[in-house]
Design a protein around this motif. Structure first.
Motif, PDB file in Angstrom:
ATOM      1  N   PHE A  30      34.134  70.883  51.446  1.00  0.00           N
ATOM      2  CA  PHE A  30      32.740  71.163  51.110  1.00  0.00           C
ATOM      3  C   PHE A  30      31.992  69.885  50.730  1.00  0.00           C
ATOM      4  CE2 PHE A  30      34.402  75.449  50.858  1.00  0.00           C
ATOM      5  CZ  PHE A  30      33.384  76.159  51.486  1.00  0.00           C
ATOM      6  N   GLN A  31      32.721  68.833  50.384  1.00  0.00           N
ATOM      7  CA  GLN A  31      32.068  67.547  50.138  1.00  0.00           C
ATOM      8  C   GLN A  31      31.553  66.928  51.432  1.00  0.00           C
ATOM      9  OE1 GLN A  31      34.864  65.124  47.955  1.00  0.00           O
ATOM     10  NE2 GLN A  31      34.940  66.550  46.231  1.00  0.00           N
ATOM     11  N   VAL A  83      27.063  78.478  49.393  1.00  0.00           N
ATOM     12  CA  VAL A  83      28.239  78.932  50.137  1.00  0.00           C
ATOM     13  C   VAL A  83      29.393  79.266  49.194  1.00  0.00           C
ATOM     14  CG1 VAL A  83      29.904  78.346  51.935  1.00  0.00           C
ATOM     15  CG2 VAL A  83      27.544  77.540  52.133  1.00  0.00           C
ATOM     16  N   VAL A  84      29.822  78.287  48.417  1.00  0.00           N
ATOM     17  CA  VAL A  84      30.999  78.472  47.563  1.00  0.00           C
ATOM     18  C   VAL A  84      30.764  79.550  46.512  1.00  0.00           C
ATOM     19  CG1 VAL A  84      32.564  77.356  45.928  1.00  0.00           C
ATOM     20  CG2 VAL A  84      31.797  76.115  47.953  1.00  0.00           C
ATOM     21  N   ILE A 111      36.513  77.158  54.158  1.00  0.00           N
ATOM     22  CA  ILE A 111      35.920  75.857  54.475  1.00  0.00           C
ATOM     23  C   ILE A 111      34.509  76.086  55.041  1.00  0.00           C
ATOM     24  CG2 ILE A 111      38.184  74.862  55.027  1.00  0.00           C
ATOM     25  CD1 ILE A 111      37.309  74.933  58.004  1.00  0.00           C
ATOM     26  N   PRO A 112      33.669  75.025  55.088  1.00  0.00           N
ATOM     27  CA  PRO A 112      32.403  75.162  55.827  1.00  0.00           C
ATOM     28  C   PRO A 112      32.720  75.253  57.325  1.00  0.00           C
ATOM     29  CG  PRO A 112      32.449  73.168  54.435  1.00  0.00           C
ATOM     30  CD  PRO A 112      33.845  73.684  54.504  1.00  0.00           C
ATOM     31  N   THR A 113      31.935  76.012  58.072  1.00  0.00           N
ATOM     32  CA  THR A 113      32.133  76.053  59.521  1.00  0.00           C
ATOM     33  C   THR A 113      31.721  74.727  60.129  1.00  0.00           C
ATOM     34  OG1 THR A 113      31.571  78.403  59.480  1.00  0.00           O
ATOM     35  CG2 THR A 113      31.653  77.330  61.634  1.00  0.00           C
ATOM     36  N   THR A 114      30.542  74.260  59.772  1.00  0.00           N
ATOM     37  CA  THR A 114      30.029  72.971  60.238  1.00  0.00           C
ATOM     38  C   THR A 114      29.531  72.186  59.030  1.00  0.00           C
ATOM     39  OG1 THR A 114      27.812  73.879  60.595  1.00  0.00           O
ATOM     40  CG2 THR A 114      29.328  73.932  62.471  1.00  0.00           C
ATOM     41  N   ALA A 115      29.337  70.906  59.218  1.00  0.00           N
ATOM     42  CA  ALA A 115      28.901  70.060  58.107  1.00  0.00           C
ATOM     43  C   ALA A 115      27.381  70.023  57.967  1.00  0.00           C
ATOM     44  CB  ALA A 115      29.435  68.640  58.293  1.00  0.00           C
TER      45      ALA A 115
END
Length: 591
Positions: free
Chosen positions: A240-241, A250-251, A375-379
């Motif tokens: 997530f960073q 999101v989190v 996790i994030p899907t994309t950054a």
């Protein structure tokens, strides 16, 4: 004369009216299918069985398939007109499509893919870029761009695509649909154009988690089994960073939803960087060609590189002969990468296989049968159409780092929409072990309503509290701006942002440590030493501050103190190679 002028104005008026009418018709035509389809067709399901037998499980549903799946009587176009021109019509329909039709669904067409399905952007110079229904000025994502757009625009109930390095996950995230990448090998690839044999996985997307699950049960041929709840949900903090999307959007949604459904004890936090460093030793041994000549020390970045090498190598094995013989008119954006010859040695190929096996074992060990990795899907948010952002090194590295986890390990992954941020769709991804497809589909169906509820509550709460942003939040915003400036090598600008963060919150060690890093780049060693000392006083376990102060002191000639800093960093982090090498070098020279 007056009559002639009047006639002229009448003709001009009619001409303008005609142009306006045609423009409206064109816009209407574009709006109707959003550029998602390359060919309309109809494959009808068989008649319903007579009672008392149950109807077909997918009765009443419509679907579309990416132009990678064979359908009898149609050329499978691969997003490339020269490919379509040089290949015959398919002699049979691929088993995946047949299974869905026999299950009661109606196939209504083939959808646009990126050229040779080699991009994750959703822009095809030959067939155009499908319009993102969720954000018209943004890219739809690829390679299965049309598939996600067709679902997002409510043109079909679900759609099929191929996910190699994110081909279903990325467009699903950018268009605001649920996207599922199945476990490697879980669904037949017969009758589908191969991209990268060891990375390809069939995927599908839908808006309704129940439809997503029903389709999965048909494709995966799953027998009845009782549903299980997750026992552990791991939040990958370091992933997530990498994300440019606010963490709390999101989190916090996942945390609140998990607490409500399963209890707080289920939640765990994990650093994938550290975990992979310890559990995937083959990553350290991989010595393949590095992007732009740069050696990646990060295991996540190295994973992204390995994935790219495998994809390019296997794509050339599958299609290099055709490219060399036909010499198709490829988009310059992908032609260089596709045509660059990558010849992996036998040792490098074995290393890639070892990495895949180690990754699979590592994630199986972490997640077991009932764990989920978040996790994030994309950054990034979906970039604007025509934006250069998609070509930036940070976009490529951070996005592919996230996508490589499931692609390399063969695990299944689902991306779930969580509303909007800055008028763009945002999402989160869940990963479970390879073969855990049923568990993941069941969990998404269970969690989806709660996730949407929490996302809505957070969005509404954020709107009402925007006027009273706390000093801590403002400081974090300033720090993130400083981090971005640092990445762009704008050292003085970064120092300004970090200084602003320190003024807002002077008790955060990270702000001082980050400013010290920028001072080091400018050669301001006294300032760097002072900032690191302040950071260490605030956080005695801040390894980066010891390393940076050691570097500053070495440059200032304080060698004894520098050695002490490097040694203390080793006490906190015994495997830190930088600290070990620096301490040993100074010891040999000055002691």
């Amino acid at each position: 004369m007056a009559s002639h002028s009047a006639n002229l104005w009448v003709l001009l008026g009619l001409g303008l009216a005609g142009i306006i009418i045609m423009t409206k018709k064109l816009k209407k035509a574009i709006r109707e299918d959003f550029g998602a389809f390359i060919e309309k067709l109809q494959l009808l399901p068989p008649p319903q069985p007579a009672p008392p037998k149950a109807p077909h499980p997918l009765t009443g549903l419509t679907f579309a398939v990416s132009d990678l799946f064979d359908i009898e009587g149609y050329v499978t176009g691969f997003g490339q007109p020269d490919w379509a021109r040089t290949h015959e019509v398919a002699s049979r329909t691929c088993p995946v499509v047949l299974t869905l039709v026999e299950g009661g669904a109606t196939c209504v067409g083939k959808t646009v893919v990126d050229e040779l399905a080699y991009s994750i952007n959703g822009e095809n110079k030959h067939y155009g870029a499908p319009t993102n229904p969720a954000a018209h000025a943004r890219i739809s994502g690829g390679s299965s761009s049309g598939a996600a757009v067709a679902v997002a625009a409510n043109l079909v109930d679900f759609s099929l695509g191929v996910d190699t390095v994110g081909g279903v996950r990325v467009p699903s995230a950018y268009c605001g649909t649920i996207g599922f990448r199945s476990s490697y090998g879980a669904v037949s690839h017969a009758g589908i154009i191969p991209l990268s044999t060891s990375l390809d996985a069939v995927g599908w997307c839908a808006k309704d988690p129940n439809i997503l699950r029903r389709v999965g049960h048909i494709l995966l041929q799953l027998p009845f089994a009782p549903q299980r709840n997750p026992r552990q949900i791991f939040i990958a903090d370091d992933c997530f960073q990498l994300s440019r999307i606010p963490r709390d959007r999101v989190v916090e949604v996942v945390i609140k939803s998990t607490e409500k459904l399963f209890g707080r004890q289920v939640l765990k936090h994990e650093s994938l960087e550290s975990y992979f460093n310890s559990k995937v030793p083959s990553l350290k041994e991989f010595q393949g060609k590095k992007a732009n000549g740069e050696i990646r020390t990060s295991s996540m970045r190295l994973l992204a590189n390995v994935m790219q090498f495998i994809r390019r190598h296997e794509f050339q094995l599958n299609h290099g002969e055709w490219i060399n013989s036909v010499k198709p008119a490829l988009d310059p954006a992908i032609s260089t990468e596709i045509q660059e010859k990558i010849e992996l040695t036998d040792t490098e190929i074995e290393n890639c296989k070892a990495i895949r096996n180690d990754m699979r074992l590592a994630l199986n060990s972490l997640l077991k049968d009932d764990g989920i990795l978040v996790i994030p899907t994309t950054a990034y948010l979906p970039p604007k159409l025509g934006s250069k952002e998609i070509m930036s090194e940070d976009y490529q590295n951070s996005t592919y780092s996230l996508l490589s986890i499931a692609s390399i390990s063969g695990c299944c992954q689902v991306t779930v929409p969580l509303g909007y941020h800055d008028k763009c769709p945002i999402s989160v991804s869940f990963i479970v072990r390879q073969g855990g497809d049923r568990f993941l589909l069941d969990t998404v169906q269970t969690m989806y309503p709660s996730l949407q509820e929490q996302a809505d509550l957070l969005a509404k709460g954020k709107v009402s509290s925007n006027r009273t942003v706390s000093q801590e939040q403002s400081a974090e915003i300033a720090k993130e701006k400083g981090n971005q400036a640092f990445k762009e090598k704008q050292w003085q600008k970064a120092i300004g942002f970090y200084s602003e963060a320190i003024k807002l919150n002077g008790n955060n060690a990270t702000y001082y440590s980050n400013r010290a890093a920028a001072y080091l780049e400018l050669g301001s060693f006294l300032q760097a030493e002072a900032d690191c000392t302040k950071a260490i006083n605030l956080d005695k376990k801040n390894v980066k501050s010891y390393l940076r102060r050691g570097t500053a002191r070495e440059m200032l000639g304080y060698y004894k103190e520098a050695i002490e800093d490097f040694r203390y960093a080793l006490v906190l982090e015994p495997t830190n190679k930088r600290a070990s090498l620096s301490a040993e070098r100074l010891r040999k020279v000055f002691q």
